[in-house]
Design a protein around this motif. Structure first.
Motif, PDB file in Angstrom:
ATOM      1  N   LEU A 170      64.433 -49.033  55.665  1.00 41.99           N
ATOM      2  CA  LEU A 170      65.272 -47.963  54.958  1.00 41.99           C
ATOM      3  C   LEU A 170      64.313 -47.477  53.599  1.00 41.99           C
ATOM      4  O   LEU A 170      63.391 -47.116  53.613  1.00 41.99           O
ATOM      5  CB  LEU A 170      66.480 -48.743  54.426  1.00 41.99           C
ATOM      6  CG  LEU A 170      67.432 -48.851  55.824  1.00 41.99           C
ATOM      7  CD1 LEU A 170      68.773 -49.237  55.339  1.00 41.99           C
ATOM      8  CD2 LEU A 170      67.539 -47.503  56.713  1.00 41.99           C
ATOM      9  N   PHE A 171      64.793 -47.891  52.577  1.00 41.63           N
ATOM     10  CA  PHE A 171      64.146 -47.415  51.346  1.00 41.63           C
ATOM     11  C   PHE A 171      63.090 -48.623  50.888  1.00 41.63           C
ATOM     12  O   PHE A 171      63.139 -49.651  50.838  1.00 41.63           O
ATOM     13  CB  PHE A 171      65.481 -47.317  50.317  1.00 41.63           C
ATOM     14  CG  PHE A 171      66.099 -46.460  50.417  1.00 41.63           C
ATOM     15  CD1 PHE A 171      65.947 -44.965  50.037  1.00 41.63           C
ATOM     16  CD2 PHE A 171      67.440 -46.463  50.994  1.00 41.63           C
ATOM     17  CE1 PHE A 171      67.117 -44.109  49.861  1.00 41.63           C
ATOM     18  CE2 PHE A 171      68.383 -45.646  51.256  1.00 41.63           C
ATOM     19  CZ  PHE A 171      68.009 -44.129  50.680  1.00 41.63           C
ATOM     20  N   SER A 185      66.740 -38.150  57.038  1.00 41.55           N
ATOM     21  CA  SER A 185      66.386 -39.118  57.827  1.00 41.55           C
ATOM     22  C   SER A 185      66.935 -38.674  59.579  1.00 41.55           C
ATOM     23  O   SER A 185      67.940 -38.237  59.786  1.00 41.55           O
ATOM     24  CB  SER A 185      67.232 -40.802  57.564  1.00 41.55           C
ATOM     25  OG  SER A 185      66.945 -41.570  58.736  1.00 41.55           O
ATOM     26  N   ASN A 186      66.113 -39.252  60.302  1.00 44.08           N
ATOM     27  CA  ASN A 186      66.244 -39.114  61.908  1.00 44.08           C
ATOM     28  C   ASN A 186      66.306 -40.510  62.373  1.00 44.08           C
ATOM     29  O   ASN A 186      65.237 -40.953  62.920  1.00 44.08           O
ATOM     30  CB  ASN A 186      65.414 -38.211  62.496  1.00 44.08           C
ATOM     31  CG  ASN A 186      65.625 -38.176  64.188  1.00 44.08           C
ATOM     32  OD1 ASN A 186      66.627 -38.565  64.498  1.00 44.08           O
ATOM     33  ND2 ASN A 186      64.878 -37.625  64.939  1.00 44.08           N
ATOM     34  N   PRO A 187      67.408 -41.009  62.027  1.00 44.58           N
ATOM     35  CA  PRO A 187      67.420 -42.777  62.489  1.00 44.58           C
ATOM     36  C   PRO A 187      67.794 -42.773  63.828  1.00 44.58           C
ATOM     37  O   PRO A 187      67.919 -42.015  64.629  1.00 44.58           O
ATOM     38  CB  PRO A 187      68.526 -43.038  61.591  1.00 44.58           C
ATOM     39  CG  PRO A 187      69.735 -42.085  61.486  1.00 44.58           C
ATOM     40  CD  PRO A 187      68.747 -40.834  61.478  1.00 44.58           C
ATOM     41  N   GLY A 215      76.172 -47.223  68.333  1.00 44.49           N
ATOM     42  CA  GLY A 215      75.181 -46.097  67.674  1.00 44.49           C
ATOM     43  C   GLY A 215      75.197 -45.809  66.197  1.00 44.49           C
ATOM     44  O   GLY A 215      74.372 -45.059  66.017  1.00 44.49           O
ATOM     45  N   LEU A 216      75.951 -46.708  65.529  1.00 44.25           N
ATOM     46  CA  LEU A 216      76.139 -46.487  64.079  1.00 44.25           C
ATOM     47  C   LEU A 216      75.403 -47.419  63.122  1.00 44.25           C
ATOM     48  O   LEU A 216      75.604 -47.426  61.977  1.00 44.25           O
ATOM     49  CB  LEU A 216      77.417 -46.183  63.675  1.00 44.25           C
ATOM     50  CG  LEU A 216      78.078 -45.094  64.291  1.00 44.25           C
ATOM     51  CD1 LEU A 216      79.667 -45.021  63.956  1.00 44.25           C
ATOM     52  CD2 LEU A 216      77.731 -43.712  63.687  1.00 44.25           C
ATOM     53  N   GLU A 217      74.827 -48.305  63.897  1.00 52.92           N
ATOM     54  CA  GLU A 217      74.100 -49.806  62.997  1.00 52.92           C
ATOM     55  C   GLU A 217      73.266 -49.202  61.887  1.00 52.92           C
ATOM     56  O   GLU A 217      73.450 -49.653  60.748  1.00 52.92           O
ATOM     57  CB  GLU A 217      73.599 -50.642  63.777  1.00 52.92           C
ATOM     58  CG  GLU A 217      74.377 -51.085  65.080  1.00 52.92           C
ATOM     59  CD  GLU A 217      75.129 -52.343  64.650  1.00 52.92           C
ATOM     60  OE1 GLU A 217      74.655 -53.538  64.472  1.00 52.92           O
ATOM     61  OE2 GLU A 217      76.246 -52.024  64.470  1.00 52.92           O
ATOM     62  N   VAL A 218      72.389 -48.393  62.233  1.00 51.33           N
ATOM     63  CA  VAL A 218      71.431 -47.902  61.269  1.00 51.33           C
ATOM     64  C   VAL A 218      72.181 -46.897  60.024  1.00 51.33           C
ATOM     65  O   VAL A 218      71.736 -47.080  59.036  1.00 51.33           O
ATOM     66  CB  VAL A 218      69.929 -47.300  61.942  1.00 51.33           C
ATOM     67  CG1 VAL A 218      69.000 -46.987  60.760  1.00 51.33           C
ATOM     68  CG2 VAL A 218      69.577 -48.513  62.897  1.00 51.33           C
ATOM     69  N   ARG A 221      74.100 -48.639  57.552  1.00 52.34           N
ATOM     70  CA  ARG A 221      73.362 -49.289  56.729  1.00 52.34           C
ATOM     71  C   ARG A 221      72.512 -48.498  55.653  1.00 52.34           C
ATOM     72  O   ARG A 221      72.347 -48.630  54.455  1.00 52.34           O
ATOM     73  CB  ARG A 221      72.077 -50.216  57.330  1.00 52.34           C
ATOM     74  CG  ARG A 221      72.856 -51.451  57.993  1.00 52.34           C
ATOM     75  CD  ARG A 221      71.711 -52.397  57.998  1.00 52.34           C
ATOM     76  NE  ARG A 221      70.775 -52.053  59.106  1.00 52.34           N
ATOM     77  CZ  ARG A 221      69.380 -51.898  58.951  1.00 52.34           C
ATOM     78  NH1 ARG A 221      69.087 -52.270  57.533  1.00 52.34           N
ATOM     79  NH2 ARG A 221      68.692 -51.319  59.614  1.00 52.34           N
ATOM     80  N   LEU A 222      72.204 -47.323  56.176  1.00 48.97           N
ATOM     81  CA  LEU A 222      71.564 -46.202  55.409  1.00 48.97           C
ATOM     82  C   LEU A 222      72.547 -45.445  54.669  1.00 48.97           C
ATOM     83  O   LEU A 222      71.969 -45.496  53.367  1.00 48.97           O
ATOM     84  CB  LEU A 222      71.001 -45.027  56.490  1.00 48.97           C
ATOM     85  CG  LEU A 222      70.396 -43.929  56.028  1.00 48.97           C
ATOM     86  CD1 LEU A 222      69.087 -44.066  55.145  1.00 48.97           C
ATOM     87  CD2 LEU A 222      70.081 -42.830  57.220  1.00 48.97           C
TER      88      LEU A 222
END
Ligand code: GLN
Length: 278
Positions: A170-171, A185-187, A215-218, A221-222
């Protein structure tokens, strides 16, 4: 045997490839552009070119995506080097770049602070650097291999001095910019079990595709991390899976209470982009 012409070869290729990919492949083998190809249908291929084409088609038949075979692919009118360590840039992601540029035009600033999270081949960061000269850009990826390709692409377009690359999740630590006007972002966002049933699984990097069980883990967190790092009056754009629009909207609402939150559709009419104006 007589040497085949461009038009005969294209006809053959189109039996195994979509028309655009057939043109891209043949243009690559001949070292010409697609316009030249279209205007020289009677031009013939020499033995060396026929052999190359044969070799590429064998790799393609073994399941290797065409962009990896060619080693490059086009995104937002620019050519990017790609290899199996990075996701192949998709046309849907051009929507994200277009939205970001439109927003910047409507919110002029002497210097935007911008970050591309999970940059992969660098497609988003580099397109933004090209079209937004007044931007300080950070790009991050967890994969060191991907960052090598991203840096190579920035150099290829003469934009390597405009982008700071960071190998991190991430950051980056808040040394370069603590807050960003544009967070892009295209995570990875494909639910794991769906991913396992797709053609791309095992062909493109799982790290760039797998969004965890739902499908939403990243993305979760993002969004949580972005709360501290988004400047007031800024923009967040995150590419999403088409079936997760409602869930993402709800998640975003939980993190960015007072913000304007929209889910935008791609050209195929599918939910594709989370847009938050903070
Ligand atoms: N759009 C890509 C696909 O459908 C997924 C990209 C991603 O997970 N970020 O293969």
């Amino acid at each position: 045997m007589e040497a085949p012409t461009i038009s005969q070869t294209l006809q053959q290729l189109k039996k195994r490839l979509p028309p655009l990919e057939a043109q891209v492949l043949l243009a690559h083998v001949l070292g010409v552009n697609k316009t030249w190809l279209a205007t020289h249908p009677e031009h013939t291929l020499n033995a060396n070119q026929q052999e190359h084409l044969q070799l590429y088609m064998e790799q393609f038949a073994s399941g290797m995506p065409l962009p990896y075979i060619l080693g490059c692919w086009e995104f937002f009118g620019m050519e990017f080097d790609v290899s199996p360590v990075v996701l192949i840039p998709r046309p849907e992601t051009e929507l994200l770049v277009e939205e970001a540029l439109a927003w910047a035009r409507a919110h002029p600033k002497p210097a935007y602070r911008l970050i591309d999270i999970g940059t992969g081949s660098g497609a988003i960061a580099i397109s933004m650097a090209k079209h937004l000269p007044a931007a300080q850009i950070d790009a991050t990826d967890i994969s060191p291999d991907a960052l090598i390709i991203a840096h190579q692409n920035a150099k290829k377009h003469g934009l390597d001095t405009r982008i700071l690359f960071h190998q991190t999740d991430l950051f980056p630590e808040a040394q370069s910019a603590s807050q960003y006007d544009l967070i892009l972002s295209n995570p990875p966002y494909i639910p794991t079990d769906i991913l396992h049933g797709l053609d791309v699984y095992g062909r493109e990097p799982t790290l760039a595709l797998d969004g965890g069980p739902g499908g939403l883990e990243v993305i979760r967190r993002l969004l949580a991390a972005s709360k501290q790092r988004a400047a007031t009056g800024g923009l967040l754009l995150v590419e999403i899976e088409s079936t997760l629009g409602k869930a993402v909207h709800k998640l975003a609402g939980g993190q960015f209470g007072g913000a304007s939150i929209h889910i935008l559709k791609d050209l195929a009419g599918h939910d594709r982009l989370l847009k938050i104006e903070t």
